[in-house]
Motif scaffolding. Structure first.
Motif, short mmCIF file in Angstrom:
data_model
loop_
_atom_site.label_atom_id
_atom_site.label_comp_id
_atom_site.label_asym_id
_atom_site.label_seq_id
_atom_site.Cartn_x
_atom_site.Cartn_y
_atom_site.Cartn_z
N GLN A 113 -7.72 9.32 25.69
CA GLN A 113 -8.67 10.39 25.46
C GLN A 113 -9.75 10.37 26.55
O GLN A 113 -10.07 9.32 27.10
N THR A 114 -10.32 11.52 26.81
CA THR A 114 -11.39 11.61 27.81
C THR A 114 -12.66 10.96 27.28
O THR A 114 -13.12 11.27 26.18
N ILE A 115 -13.20 10.05 28.05
CA ILE A 115 -14.46 9.38 27.73
C ILE A 115 -15.43 9.66 28.86
O ILE A 115 -15.11 9.44 30.03
N PRO A 116 -16.63 10.17 28.57
CA PRO A 116 -17.58 10.49 29.64
C PRO A 116 -17.89 9.28 30.51
O PRO A 116 -17.91 8.13 30.03
N SER A 117 -18.15 9.52 31.77
CA SER A 117 -18.40 8.42 32.72
C SER A 117 -19.65 7.64 32.39
O SER A 117 -19.77 6.46 32.75
N TYR A 118 -20.61 8.26 31.68
CA TYR A 118 -21.86 7.57 31.35
C TYR A 118 -21.71 6.68 30.13
O TYR A 118 -22.64 5.94 29.78
N ILE A 119 -20.56 6.72 29.45
CA ILE A 119 -20.31 5.83 28.32
C ILE A 119 -19.66 4.55 28.86
O ILE A 119 -18.55 4.58 29.39
N THR A 120 -20.35 3.44 28.76
CA THR A 120 -19.89 2.20 29.38
C THR A 120 -19.65 1.07 28.38
O THR A 120 -19.01 0.07 28.73
N LYS A 121 -20.13 1.20 27.15
CA LYS A 121 -19.95 0.13 26.17
C LYS A 121 -18.59 0.27 25.50
O LYS A 121 -18.15 1.38 25.20
N ASP A 122 -17.92 -0.85 25.25
CA ASP A 122 -16.58 -0.83 24.68
C ASP A 122 -16.29 -2.19 24.08
O ASP A 122 -16.36 -3.21 24.77
N ASN A 123 -15.98 -2.24 22.77
CA ASN A 123 -15.72 -3.54 22.11
C ASN A 123 -14.25 -3.74 21.78
O ASN A 123 -13.91 -4.52 20.89
N SER A 124 -13.36 -3.04 22.51
CA SER A 124 -11.93 -3.12 22.19
C SER A 124 -11.17 -4.16 23.01
O SER A 124 -9.94 -4.15 23.03
N ALA A 125 -11.88 -5.04 23.67
CA ALA A 125 -11.22 -6.05 24.51
C ALA A 125 -10.19 -6.83 23.71
O ALA A 125 -10.45 -7.29 22.60
N GLY A 126 -8.98 -6.94 24.27
CA GLY A 126 -7.91 -7.69 23.61
C GLY A 126 -7.07 -6.87 22.67
O GLY A 126 -6.06 -7.36 22.15
N ASN A 127 -7.46 -5.63 22.43
CA ASN A 127 -6.67 -4.77 21.53
C ASN A 127 -6.76 -3.32 22.03
O ASN A 127 -7.28 -2.44 21.34
N SER A 128 -6.26 -3.10 23.23
CA SER A 128 -6.28 -1.76 23.80
C SER A 128 -5.44 -0.81 22.96
O SER A 128 -4.42 -1.19 22.40
#
Length: 400
Positions: A59-74
């Motif tokens: 899905q499209t995620i805006p470039s200014y969104i940088t936080k992401d807690n999905s590490a290890g489970n893409s």
């Protein structure tokens, strides 16, 4: 030869998906999944098309969104599709009456519109938190009191709760292993786990992985705020699509206040962004208690609640709240929420109050004007999108 054929098929499938730019739909080369998984077709009909999966992974995620807690489970489209089924399946409760979606409803940004959600043996101990944009936060802990270290761990804890979904293994409840046996007897799960993971074995880890991927796929970046932020170099400048009032509210939200020795504001803004950080509007992981220490039952002191959902989609398209606010559901309007932070009283027994709310050791007094309150409310309303409430990819796949 068979292994080579399978490998070539997989490569072709991956290549096709990576070249597809459609944001909502992934068209997988027809491999007659409908023929391979007849029980899925029989159960879900056209609500679940394994030949044409929804796009969860890209899905499209805006470039200014940088936080992401999905590490290890893409996110993977097949596994997230399984997660969607699990999220809506009432078979995950001991009496087949409650699903994850019973407490996290799409029409309320995956929150609830009642103070305490109904479970199989009573009600929830806290107000059900909105799940929209759960992925886009630094915070990896979940639940209001952060007792789950990850979203994966969180997903099966309500299932194991006696009051919520009833597979606790205590108080006469069946155990989680009994749930695994129950799901393994469902022919559509045999096929869906085969489809998602390559084998029919159902385990807690697989359930957690799939549910977490589906939940993290629920995103909302089509708000008025996002339109303005895409045109601006940063959050601090006025947004060209905002009204004067909305820009005033944004400035008040972002700007820290200044206080005198008695804790009264002498200048600046409200400092909301100190805990609710733009542009994700997630909660700062270092946040402590926000001054609300009660319980849903209205008795007792609970100072352990330090997490909050994103402030995005606080309100629906018609301007009404997506359910009550705070872990107790005690706040029922945006004005009341702002008013709570306007006058902080240090309650006896609150040993965990966030120091940002106690300048110079006393509860802050923001001395808000009605003009300021109205401006901040106008800004908070700009954080709501529309797609999350109706997009079929996050809807119930089970026939009515």
């Amino acid at each position: 030869m068979k292994k080579l054929t399978n490998l070539l098929g997989l490569i072709c499938c991956i290549a096709f998906i990576s070249c597809n730019n459609d944001d909502d739909y992934e068209s997988i080369p027809s491999s007659s999944y409908s023929n391979s998984y007849p029980n899925v077709v029989a159960t879900f009909g056209t609500n679940l098309d394994l030949d044409h999966l929804y796009n969860y992974a890209n899905q499209t995620i805006p470039s200014y969104i940088t936080k992401d807690n999905s590490a290890g489970n893409s996110i993977n489209d097949k596994i997230a599709t399984l997660g969607r089924v699990l999220f809506y399946d009432k078979n995950l409760s001991s009496n087949n009456s409650i699903s994850c979606a019973s407490c996290h409803k799409q029409e309320f940004a995956f929150g609830d519109n009642v103070v305490a959600s109904t479970g199989v043996n009573g009600t929830t101990g806290r107000h059900s938190m909105r799940l929209v944009n759960s992925r886009f936060a630094t915070e990896t802990h979940f639940f209001w009191d952060e007792r789950a270290l990850t979203l994966e761990q969180q997903t099966t804890m309500p299932i194991k709760d006696h009051g919520e979904m009833g597979f606790s293994g205590l108080n006469g409840d069946l155990s989680f292993n009994d749930l695994l046996v129950k799901l393994s007897a469902k022919n559509y799960y045999k096929e869906l786990f085969q489809f998602a993971y390559g084998n029919q074995e159902i385990t807690e880890i697989k359930i957690q992985t799939a549910l977490a991927q589906f939940i993290r796929s629920i995103q909302s970046f089509d708000s008025k705020y996002d339109t303005g932020r895409a045109l601006a170099p940063n959050d601090g400048v006025p947004f060209s699509n905002f009204t004067q009032q909305e820009n005033q509210g944004k400035n008040l939200f972002l700007t820290p206040p200044t206080f005198n020795a008695s804790g009264s504001r002498t200048g600046g803004g409200l400092g909301c962004a100190g805990c609710h950080r733009a542009p994700e509007f997630d909660i700062d992981p270092n946040s402590k208690n926000n001054g609300i220490i009660g319980t849903i039952a209205g008795t007792g002191i609970d100072v352990t609640n330090t997490k909050a959902p994103s402030l995005r989609n606080l309100v629906r398209n018609d301007g009404t709240l997506n359910g009550q606010l705070m872990h107790t559901g005690v706040i029922t309007s945006l004005q009341a929420a702002i008013g709570h932070y306007g006058t902080i009283t240090i309650a006896p027994g609150n040993t965990n109050l966030d120091p940002r709310l106690t300048p110079n050791g006393v509860g802050q007094q923001l001395n808000l004007t009605q003009n300021e309150v109205d401006a901040v409310i106008a800004f908070l309303r700009t954080l709501s999108g529309t797609d999350v409430y109706t997009n079929a990819k996050w809807s119930n796949p089970f026939p009515n």
